[in-house]
Enzyme design. Sequence first.
Site, PDB file in Angstrom:
ATOM      1  N   ALA A  37      61.782  20.539  64.239  1.00  0.00           N
ATOM      2  CA  ALA A  37      61.373  21.557  63.266  1.00  0.00           C
ATOM      3  C   ALA A  37      60.444  20.952  62.211  1.00  0.00           C
ATOM      4  O   ALA A  37      59.427  21.545  61.854  1.00  0.00           O
ATOM      5  CB  ALA A  37      62.608  22.158  62.601  1.00  0.00           C
ATOM      6  N   TYR A  39      58.590  18.333  62.572  1.00  0.00           N
ATOM      7  CA  TYR A  39      57.331  18.022  63.244  1.00  0.00           C
ATOM      8  C   TYR A  39      56.463  19.280  63.330  1.00  0.00           C
ATOM      9  O   TYR A  39      55.283  19.274  62.963  1.00  0.00           O
ATOM     10  CB  TYR A  39      57.624  17.461  64.643  1.00  0.00           C
ATOM     11  N   ASP A  40      57.080  20.361  63.816  1.00  0.00           N
ATOM     12  CA  ASP A  40      56.331  21.615  63.956  1.00  0.00           C
ATOM     13  C   ASP A  40      55.804  22.085  62.603  1.00  0.00           C
ATOM     14  O   ASP A  40      54.678  22.569  62.494  1.00  0.00           O
ATOM     15  CB  ASP A  40      57.226  22.711  64.561  1.00  0.00           C
ATOM     16  N   GLU A 117      58.884  -4.685  86.242  1.00  0.00           N
ATOM     17  CA  GLU A 117      58.714  -3.362  85.625  1.00  0.00           C
ATOM     18  C   GLU A 117      59.118  -2.294  86.628  1.00  0.00           C
ATOM     19  O   GLU A 117      59.078  -2.546  87.828  1.00  0.00           O
ATOM     20  CB  GLU A 117      57.230  -3.121  85.291  1.00  0.00           C
ATOM     21  N   LYS A 119      58.504   0.780  89.025  1.00  0.00           N
ATOM     22  CA  LYS A 119      57.338   1.334  89.707  1.00  0.00           C
ATOM     23  C   LYS A 119      57.446   2.848  89.561  1.00  0.00           C
ATOM     24  O   LYS A 119      58.224   3.511  90.245  1.00  0.00           O
ATOM     25  CB  LYS A 119      57.326   0.920  91.169  1.00  0.00           C
ATOM     26  N   ASP A 121      56.927   6.677  89.678  1.00  0.00           N
ATOM     27  CA  ASP A 121      56.456   7.557  90.738  1.00  0.00           C
ATOM     28  C   ASP A 121      55.618   8.673  90.123  1.00  0.00           C
ATOM     29  O   ASP A 121      56.059   9.804  89.982  1.00  0.00           O
ATOM     30  CB  ASP A 121      57.657   8.125  91.486  1.00  0.00           C
ATOM     31  N   TYR A 242      50.750  -0.158  81.674  1.00  0.00           N
ATOM     32  CA  TYR A 242      51.195  -1.469  82.152  1.00  0.00           C
ATOM     33  C   TYR A 242      50.063  -2.447  82.447  1.00  0.00           C
ATOM     34  O   TYR A 242      50.326  -3.547  82.920  1.00  0.00           O
ATOM     35  CB  TYR A 242      52.056  -1.323  83.406  1.00  0.00           C
ATOM     36  N   LYS A 337      60.109  -2.047  96.932  1.00  0.00           N
ATOM     37  CA  LYS A 337      60.304  -0.605  97.085  1.00  0.00           C
ATOM     38  C   LYS A 337      61.752  -0.275  97.420  1.00  0.00           C
ATOM     39  O   LYS A 337      62.376  -0.969  98.205  1.00  0.00           O
ATOM     40  CB  LYS A 337      59.412  -0.083  98.217  1.00  0.00           C
ATOM     41  N   CYS A 431      71.237  37.829 116.061  1.00  0.00           N
ATOM     42  CA  CYS A 431      71.661  36.453 116.300  1.00  0.00           C
ATOM     43  C   CYS A 431      70.893  35.866 117.486  1.00  0.00           C
ATOM     44  O   CYS A 431      70.800  36.491 118.537  1.00  0.00           O
ATOM     45  CB  CYS A 431      73.156  36.424 116.582  1.00  0.00           C
ATOM     46  N   CYS A 434      73.732  35.580 120.434  1.00  0.00           N
ATOM     47  CA  CYS A 434      74.463  36.693 121.049  1.00  0.00           C
ATOM     48  C   CYS A 434      73.816  38.038 120.737  1.00  0.00           C
ATOM     49  O   CYS A 434      74.327  39.077 121.129  1.00  0.00           O
ATOM     50  CB  CYS A 434      75.911  36.686 120.581  1.00  0.00           C
ATOM     51  N   CYS A 449      76.059  35.776 111.479  1.00  0.00           N
ATOM     52  CA  CYS A 449      76.323  36.463 112.729  1.00  0.00           C
ATOM     53  C   CYS A 449      77.797  36.832 112.663  1.00  0.00           C
ATOM     54  O   CYS A 449      78.657  35.953 112.604  1.00  0.00           O
ATOM     55  CB  CYS A 449      76.054  35.539 113.918  1.00  0.00           C
ATOM     56  N   CYS A 454      80.745  34.364 118.946  1.00  0.00           N
ATOM     57  CA  CYS A 454      79.357  34.017 119.235  1.00  0.00           C
ATOM     58  C   CYS A 454      79.293  32.619 119.872  1.00  0.00           C
ATOM     59  O   CYS A 454      79.846  31.657 119.348  1.00  0.00           O
ATOM     60  CB  CYS A 454      78.554  34.014 117.936  1.00  0.00           C
TER      61      CYS A 454
HETATM   62  S1  IVH Z   1      50.596  -2.605  88.877  1.00  0.00           S
HETATM   63  C1  IVH Z   1      46.940  -4.753  89.755  1.00  0.00           C
HETATM   64  N1  IVH Z   1      52.721  -1.581  87.741  1.00  0.00           N
HETATM   65  O1  IVH Z   1      52.079   1.970  92.046  1.00  0.00           O
HETATM   66  C2  IVH Z   1      47.889  -3.775  89.276  1.00  0.00           C
HETATM   67  N2  IVH Z   1      51.590  -0.279  89.364  1.00  0.00           N
HETATM   68  O2  IVH Z   1      51.855   1.363  94.942  1.00  0.00           O
HETATM   69  C3  IVH Z   1      48.441  -2.942  90.369  1.00  0.00           C
HETATM   70  N3  IVH Z   1      52.579   1.923  89.743  1.00  0.00           N
HETATM   71  O3  IVH Z   1      48.631   2.293  92.384  1.00  0.00           O
HETATM   72  C4  IVH Z   1      49.368  -1.913  89.899  1.00  0.00           C
HETATM   73  N4  IVH Z   1      54.206   1.725  88.271  1.00  0.00           N
HETATM   74  O4  IVH Z   1      49.741   3.639  90.531  1.00  0.00           O
HETATM   75  C5  IVH Z   1      51.738  -1.392  88.630  1.00  0.00           C
HETATM   76  N5  IVH Z   1      54.599  -0.804  86.637  1.00  0.00           N
HETATM   77  C6  IVH Z   1      53.621  -0.610  87.516  1.00  0.00           C
HETATM   78  C7  IVH Z   1      53.497   0.578  88.248  1.00  0.00           C
HETATM   79  C8  IVH Z   1      52.470   0.708  89.176  1.00  0.00           C
HETATM   80  C9  IVH Z   1      53.640   2.523  89.165  1.00  0.00           C
HETATM   81  C10 IVH Z   1      51.764   2.531  90.808  1.00  0.00           C
HETATM   82  C11 IVH Z   1      50.292   2.363  90.631  1.00  0.00           C
HETATM   83  C12 IVH Z   1      49.821   1.735  91.919  1.00  0.00           C
HETATM   84  C13 IVH Z   1      50.927   2.031  92.852  1.00  0.00           C
HETATM   85  C14 IVH Z   1      50.968   0.998  93.960  1.00  0.00           C
END
Ligand code: IVH
Length: 691
Positions: A37, A39-40, A117, A119, A121, A242, A337, A431, A434, A449, A454
């Site tokens: 609130a 902030y708004d 770090e 990864k 998605d 990153y 992965k 169905c 049958c 069904c 059946c």
């Molecule tokens: S480093 C040279 N760090 O994953 C740097 N990528 O499968 C290369 N991604 O195309 C990427 N989190 O879009 C890096 N912490 C992270 C990431 C990350 C997600 C994605 C990125 C990359 C894809 C590769």
Amino acid sequence: MAAKNQTPAERAETLRKHIEEANYRYYVLDDPTLSDAEYDAQMNELRQVETEHPELVTPDSPTQRVSGQPADEFAKVRHPQPILSLANAFSAEGVLAWFERIRPLIPSDTPVAFVVEPKIDGLTVVLTYKNGRLEQGATRGDGIIGEDVTTNVRTIRGVPIVLRHEGASTSSRSLSHFSALPQLMAVRGEAYMPIRDFERMNEALLAAGERTFANPRNAAAGSLRQLDAKLTAQRPLRVLCYAIVQWVNGDAPSGSQSPATQWELLHFLRTCGFPVSDIARRFETLDEAIQYCQSYSELRDTLSLEIDGMVIKIDDLKLADNLGFVGRDPRGAIAFKFPAREANTLLKAVTYSVGRTGVIIPNAVLEPVRLGGITISHATLHNFDDVARKDIRIGDRVIIRRAGDVIPYVAGPVVSARTGNEQPISIPETCPYCETRLVRQEGEVALYCPNVECPGRLDRAMEHFVGRGAMDIDGLGSRIVAQLIDAGLVDDVADLYSLTSEELLGLDGFAEKKALNLMDAIANSRHQSLERLIIGLGIQHVGEVAARALASAYGSLDALLEATLQELDEIEGVGPVIAESILQWTQRASTRDLVKKLKAAGVDPRQDRHRTPAAAPGPLTGKIFVITGMLSQPRDEVAAWIEQHGGKVTDSVSRKTSYVIVGDAPGANKVSKANQLSVPMIGEDELRRLV
Ligand code: IVH
């Protein structure tokens, strides 16, 4: 507030500072100090000042995040350097092998540390800052040429428009050598949508009659690539940064230095005002780094965003850089992965099957695709409502998802891959086995069904009856069950007990020994317990727990047939959903015939009758649940499972509700009610964790 004695220009400046600070605390430090609130209120006041004094509007003002007219298409931009990808490893061994490959390239006396770090998605964005101001935002594209999505990127509130670092003093001594920003800096990050926000957005789209997104990544991509930035602004996008992909100093005599290690880089980005993952860690050994990655294979479900793995990076950026790359993959980093939960393939056709209870299930026939170590060519489409809601069509590219051990299901179509030749999935009227007219039970989405005899049900029913958890008849797999039915040797499970060895020998693949073994196994199953027989009869929702309770409460099938709803309801481990379903079963003429036939065949196990002693409370005892949206199993199954563990399931959210279980495309009313009453909303995985 010093509003009174400030000039409008000063006031605008103060408000901007407060708002930027609030954004930083919220999106970067994850430590908000202003309420929504407040902030708004500040944003509104700033808008007001700027409306009254248009000359005070600056391009960097937080009110100007959304600007410009919808575009016809995105302009192409060339990245300052190729936007690289990552090589993948799927196990600790894979990571070790990666390091074995690069170790010879590293001077032997150099200690190597690692940064791990998540990864994320999402999708890559490249943010370019000129003299500390956001100049451009681009998508990855093919890694060389991306799309200019600057106006959209500006609407993402976590993306700093003006960097904080310039001129700011830093107390951290280790950072002092890069206290100044370069003239030009391009930062790489990942745009994503938090899971909860994704679910809420989908729910709103659904309520507005619009198509939902299959997963947070598609939602993020779809939102970022809107031609009208006003739409992007309404989507709950975030970024985590990153990497620095460009660092150019001007002619200044002492140019600033880019961070020397990944760990410093992350800290530097954070001090500049970029959101950075808070689960990144630095390790001195690869083993520790691997262990950390592995721990997140479990913990991924506790995060607010989808991650598909972890990334291990060599901390020393110069060393990493010197290692070069293979194709598009830098040698200095590797993605660890997690097992995939999703794949994307062609929906070739839809077939229909009949469940044990008569429910018609649409099944997807897929172009075979590998997912989490297995090849999938079939997946469930759950039910027709779900098909309509997700607008899944034959010929679509569809996303297949598999969570835990459950059967893979079709999460949704990839709408952007449509060619126009896709065909709607028709809802059968009769169905497929049958030809009985299908019915829809009141208040249910499922199509049934109604023919209890059946043949479509029979093989499932029989497979279930002979299965491990039930009568456990060895040597009677689904292929032989189908053979027996096709040969007309069995019309129901009781017929198994009148099979002769001659009949079996007449079937393909049966020699004397095999026939005799099967006869023995069938005969022996007469001694299975009442509990297993009850399980085997496949009463809807009656699993192990309810069957055990019923067996000890009634002692025989005959007694069970006389059970009343009230009695059933009082049995611990049998909730109202299960009780109702048992009663429906006992009241069927076919059930009574079958029980008679089983008794005649000598299948009539007895057990001492005693009321189950007030069963030890289950893990869900005293908890009340409401379910909304599509879960990985039919809702009734989940409800019955909750009951089996002591919980109760009700239809509407109230103050008494302990949890709302939220599946795909949840109902808007339930979710907003839960929000209103602060009832925690949990996913299916969390539900299982409660138990
Ligand atoms: S480093 C040279 N760090 O994953 C740097 N990528 O499968 C290369 N991604 O195309 C990427 N989190 O879009 C890096 N912490 C992270 C990431 C990350 C997600 C994605 C990125 C990359 C894809 C590769």
